[in-house]
Structure formats: structure tokens, C-alpha cells
Design an enzyme around this catalytic site. Sequence first.
Site, short mmCIF file in Angstrom:
data_model
loop_
_atom_site.label_atom_id
_atom_site.label_comp_id
_atom_site.label_asym_id
_atom_site.label_seq_id
_atom_site.Cartn_x
_atom_site.Cartn_y
_atom_site.Cartn_z
N CYS A 1 -15.45 30.46 21.05
CA CYS A 1 -14.66 32.08 21.95
C CYS A 1 -15.66 33.13 21.93
O CYS A 1 -16.59 32.93 21.37
CB CYS A 1 -13.79 31.60 21.59
SG CYS A 1 -12.90 30.38 20.73
N ARG B 1 -11.49 30.94 25.51
CA ARG B 1 -11.76 30.03 24.16
C ARG B 1 -11.69 28.73 24.70
O ARG B 1 -11.98 28.51 26.45
CB ARG B 1 -10.31 28.89 24.45
CG ARG B 1 -9.82 28.54 23.28
CD ARG B 1 -8.34 27.33 23.24
NE ARG B 1 -8.48 26.72 21.84
CZ ARG B 1 -7.28 25.79 21.95
NH1 ARG B 1 -6.57 25.22 23.03
NH2 ARG B 1 -7.40 24.85 20.39
N LEU B 2 -13.49 28.44 24.02
CA LEU B 2 -13.80 26.86 24.06
C LEU B 2 -12.22 26.34 23.14
O LEU B 2 -12.85 26.37 21.87
CB LEU B 2 -15.38 27.27 23.66
CG LEU B 2 -16.32 25.83 23.90
CD1 LEU B 2 -15.49 25.11 25.06
CD2 LEU B 2 -17.86 25.27 22.84
N ILE C 1 -12.06 23.56 20.85
CA ILE C 1 -12.77 21.39 19.37
C ILE C 1 -11.62 21.78 19.11
O ILE C 1 -12.06 20.42 19.15
CB ILE C 1 -13.55 23.02 18.63
CG1 ILE C 1 -14.90 23.89 19.52
CG2 ILE C 1 -14.41 22.45 17.77
CD1 ILE C 1 -15.98 22.83 20.53
N ASN D 1 -13.48 33.84 17.00
CA ASN D 1 -14.79 33.47 17.58
C ASN D 1 -15.03 32.55 15.96
O ASN D 1 -15.59 32.83 15.13
CB ASN D 1 -15.57 34.64 17.99
CG ASN D 1 -16.09 33.57 18.57
OD1 ASN D 1 -16.92 31.99 18.55
ND2 ASN D 1 -17.71 34.17 18.28
N GLU E 1 -14.57 29.11 13.89
CA GLU E 1 -14.62 27.45 12.74
C GLU E 1 -14.13 27.91 11.26
O GLU E 1 -14.98 28.45 10.66
CB GLU E 1 -15.69 26.34 13.09
CG GLU E 1 -16.25 25.94 14.18
CD GLU E 1 -15.02 25.18 15.15
OE1 GLU E 1 -13.97 25.62 14.22
OE2 GLU E 1 -14.90 24.85 16.40
N SER F 1 -27.04 21.94 14.08
CA SER F 1 -28.66 22.49 13.82
C SER F 1 -29.03 22.85 12.55
O SER F 1 -28.54 23.21 11.63
CB SER F 1 -28.84 23.55 15.04
OG SER F 1 -28.67 25.18 13.94
#
Length: 637
Positions: free
Chosen positions: A2, A52-53, A55, A77, A79, A367
Site C-alpha cells: 500500500c 490499498r493493494l 492481499i 504498508n 506485511e 524475489s
Amino acid sequence: MCGLVGILDHALEGGRAGDEALLRRMTESLAHRGPDDSSIHQEAGVGLGHRRLSIIDRAGGQQPLANEDGRVITVFNGEIYNHAELRSTLEQRGHDFATRCDTEVIVHAWEEWGERCVEHFRGMFSLAVWDRNEQALFLARDRLGIKPLCYAELPDGRVLFASEIKALLACAEVPRDLDPRAIEDYFAYGYVPDPRSIFAAVRKLPPGHTLLLRRGEPMGPPRQYWDATFDSSSDRSLSAEQAGEALVAQLREAVDIRLEAEVPLGAFLSGGVDSSVVVALMSELSDRPVDACSIAFRDPHYDEAEHAGKVAGHLGLNHHIHKVDSERFDLIDELALLFDEPFADPSALPTYEVSRIARQHVTVALSGDGGDEVLAGYRRYRGYQREARLRGRLPDGLRRGLFGSLARWYPKADWAPKYLRGKATFQALAADPVAGYLRSVAVVDDDQRARLFSQRFQRELQGYHAAEVLRGHAAEAPTHDPLAFVQYLDLKTWLPGDILTKVDRASMAHGLEVRVPLLDHRFMEWAGRLPTDLKVRNQQGKWLLKRAFEDRLPHDVLYRTKQGFNMPIAEWFRGPLRQRLREAVLGKRLMDSGYFDASRLRTLVDEHQSGRSNHARPLWALLMLESFLRRCVEGAR
């Protein structure tokens, strides 16, 4: 993943006229970070905004989010990977939860532990907590700086904060004056290291730090709550086989906790060791083929697609490989707007492209970033070890005199094979350890910067030198081991300032969340106790990691020469970017900036384009600075 913004007004009990409109402008400037939802919270003298994204708990995790009585409210922002474990602990202590999202853990953790709540979080985060009863605003950034947070204190009594600088610049009262020391830092490092920013009025909260602001009280300094540790003597009882098994177990668990998502999840796969290791562990933990995303370049000198394909075939991945044009020169100006600061790492171009491609298939990607810093993969580390041994064998006076003379005598031979390029090595050996290491990482070295900068600008610096950044961290380094020492310097500068900034901005530009298991802080604390000879052995970096995964990955993938995301910028400046380079570097904007010696700018361009010298790195830094000045400074005005 986010974007967050906020305003704290020390001066007023009520809301300042126009603050709601400003809060909305700030929030909307970060729409790319959170395309799914937007919301704000405002009360007397305080405003919080969030993009917000979605998840986790996509239906119930809207922000700003408050506790039961509305006293504590947060924007966040990132996790928190151990949120389920923390939820259980907090419920046992009497806290009631209304959602399943990790964000709600933050408000209850603040109620329970106050400022020390961040010590309980395992994850990547930047966050703000407003406590109405305490009239306190708490800002925090994760231990490694995976997620960004910046702030500015205005003369009118307001403090603004945000995930990105562009949100702060939505306020016309934020001064646009550039910090001369940041210019010096930028040309030394290729980025502006924390806590400084390119703008004198804007600061970045350093990784592993918190900042507590109380209404009506002066702003104090940030507080450090975590730092990397190194103690290579503690685990010497482990055999290489035992250490390898422990490494796999540690990494497997770090990957496992990063697989929670209610959206499509996959991985970046470059074909290098670190991303291959992450994907191999994901494959073991998944009940279906992993979606792995790679890019291929048309120029075979810079293409790793063959190696990525070999890993994908070996592991049975669902491999998405896309061929892209490395000559996406239209992205140069786009990157200036994304980064909000001049940023001289050309690998930002392919990172942007692989993020764009990955977002077509997944919303979350794991990643392999951080493996080189944590497990000593860079060639420069081995070089520093050799230099440190030689420094230790010679008295300082003799060493400086001998190698200083050799450095002055030896020609600068950019055109020669690497084994004949001795000038930089002699210069490094003549210098002290910190200055010597800066020479190995500098985009524009000390001598070049002295010729590049105008006399007026050098006076403006008032004796400031970019080495002060490294010296400050060197004074806090928790180790005397040469390898661990430069690892520590990179963890404090290069990793958050370049690698993680690049990945965050490039991925967030496409609404993609990137998770980095090799930067799990518990894994890092374990790796910091490994003996040096398990990290580097027989001139092989990441020795233990490669040995531990020999039964999981092809041998030639593990032991091939490191390539990375390199771009042919030297050739571009003599070919397709020839005219653009001349117009940017020799144009009015840089010439009239007061920073540079005009004759030196002409010499750099002419010598490079004639083929007499390779000045690709300083010229790329100049090109990106010009784009930043044009798009971010003049554009904002």
C-alpha cells in the site's frame, strides 16, 4: 502492499483550513501503490490517508483501521508475516479482533507494548499509529528498510509523512531547495543514502528506526530498535554439512511464511543463484507448479533467459518468459517521477520491466534480493578481504606512501583487461579502510568529483565528503572481521538505498507486491553468526548457500559467473542516446545549475563519445539528475 500519508498539526486544536483537500491530494498521488481502495481519516489536527493493494483479508482489511473504541488508528504498508501468532498472543491478553488482516495486529500490539510493538513484528513494513488519548503519533520502518517512509517538518507547525516524497510535494509549503550534501552523496553512491533526501526539508526514516511525535512537543531524534549483528565465533562448532542443513531449514521457513495471499502469487526468476534458491524452496512448499516470471533481452550479452529456462525446466515451473527491448529510453523520465530523487542504477530499467511483466500473471512475487549482502556474494567483498590483509601487513605510513605513489604513476586504463587495471586498487590500498571501500562502490570517485564539481559548489559543501556516510556506520559496526564489516556497511547503505528502493518503486509502479525471504531478520541474525570461511571459500562467494543447494539446482546455475541486470549504457551513449546525452549534459539546465564545471561536462561527453574513455557511469548519473530536475523539481513548481 500500500501507500500511506499523514499530517500532524502541532499548532492547532482544530483542523487547518485546506488540510482535508491536502490529505486527499497526498493520498491520490500514491494511487499506483494501492489501486484497490482509497480512504482517509481526519480529526482535530491529525489526518491519515491510505491507498490499498488488497492481499490478505481483502474484504475486511480496509485502512485507516482502528481498535475497538477508536482510540488507536493506523495506516500501514507491508506485511506482518507472524500476524496469526501475534493475534493468538494478543487475544489471550484480552484483545478483541474484528478482522483477519495483519493490519489489526498493529493497533492491538501498540495498546499492549507501546513503542516496543515493532520488536514483535516479523515482516516488511512502514506504519503510522495515532493514539488519541496519548496525543501521540508513532512512525516506524522495518528492520532492513524494505518499505519506505519519509517526513517533513514545516515552519507552520505541521509534520507531513508519506511512503514517497511525491506525496509530501503535494503540499506547496514543503520547500523544494536541494541539499548540497545530497548532491555529493548522489554522485558518490548513485543514490541519496538515508536519512538524507535530495530535498533539504525532507528526511527518510532510517531502517530499523521509529519516531514518536507528541502534540505540542518538539520533534526528537528517531530511535533505533534493531541492528544487524555479526559474531562469526559463535557457531564454529558446526560442520559445513550441519551448517548447510540449518541454512536450508532457516530459508525454507522464511519462504513458507511469505506464501500467504488471497491473490495470485509467484516469483521473479533471473537465472541467478538467489532467485533460483527461492523458487526451488517455493516448489517444495507448493502443491502446484510455481508461476515464475523472467525477461529476455534481445542483446545476448545481457540476457540470462537461458539460465532461467534451465532452472524452470529442472523444477517444473509454470514459466512466463517475455522478451523485452532493453532500449526503453522512454522510461528514463518515467523513472525520475517514480523515484522522486535522482537514481543512477541503470538496472532500474529491467527491474521496472520485469515488474510490469510479472503483474500480468501475479499480484505477489517473491524475489532473491539480499542474498549477496547477507551471504557475501559480491566480488568486491573478496577484493576488500585481500586489501585488508595487505593493509594489516604494512605500517600505515609505508602503505600510504608506497601505494599512493603507485596510484599516481599508474595510468587509468579503462580500456584494458581487468587484471591490468591497477590504478583503482593502488588508490584503495593507499586509503584507510572506509575510504578504500567507498572507492570500490563509488559511481564517481573522489578525483572525478573534484574535477566535476564547480569551485562554487565545493565551497557550498563546506568540507562535507560522502565518506562521512560510511564513517558514521563504520563507527557502529558490531564486528572487526573485514568481510562482516563491509557486509554491515552495505546493509546500512547500498541495500536500502539502492536495491530495495529500486525494487519497491519499480514494483509499486505496477501494483505488484514483492517479498524478500533472504532478508528475513531471523535468518539474517542466524547468518550473522556463520564463520567467514563458510560464506567465502576458495574465492567463491555464497559458498555455503551454493553447497547446500547442490542437490536441488543444476551445478552450472550455482557456479556460473555472476551476471546481474547490466545494461549497455556505454554503447547507448555512443549510439541511440548520443544526441539526448549531449542535450541533457551540455544543456542549460545542468550548465546553469551551479553544481558543475562546464568544461569538465564537455570533456566527459566528448571523450566518451569519441571512444577515448569510458565515462558511462558518471554520464548516466548526470542524465538521471537532469531528468529529475526537469520532471520532479521544475514540474512540481
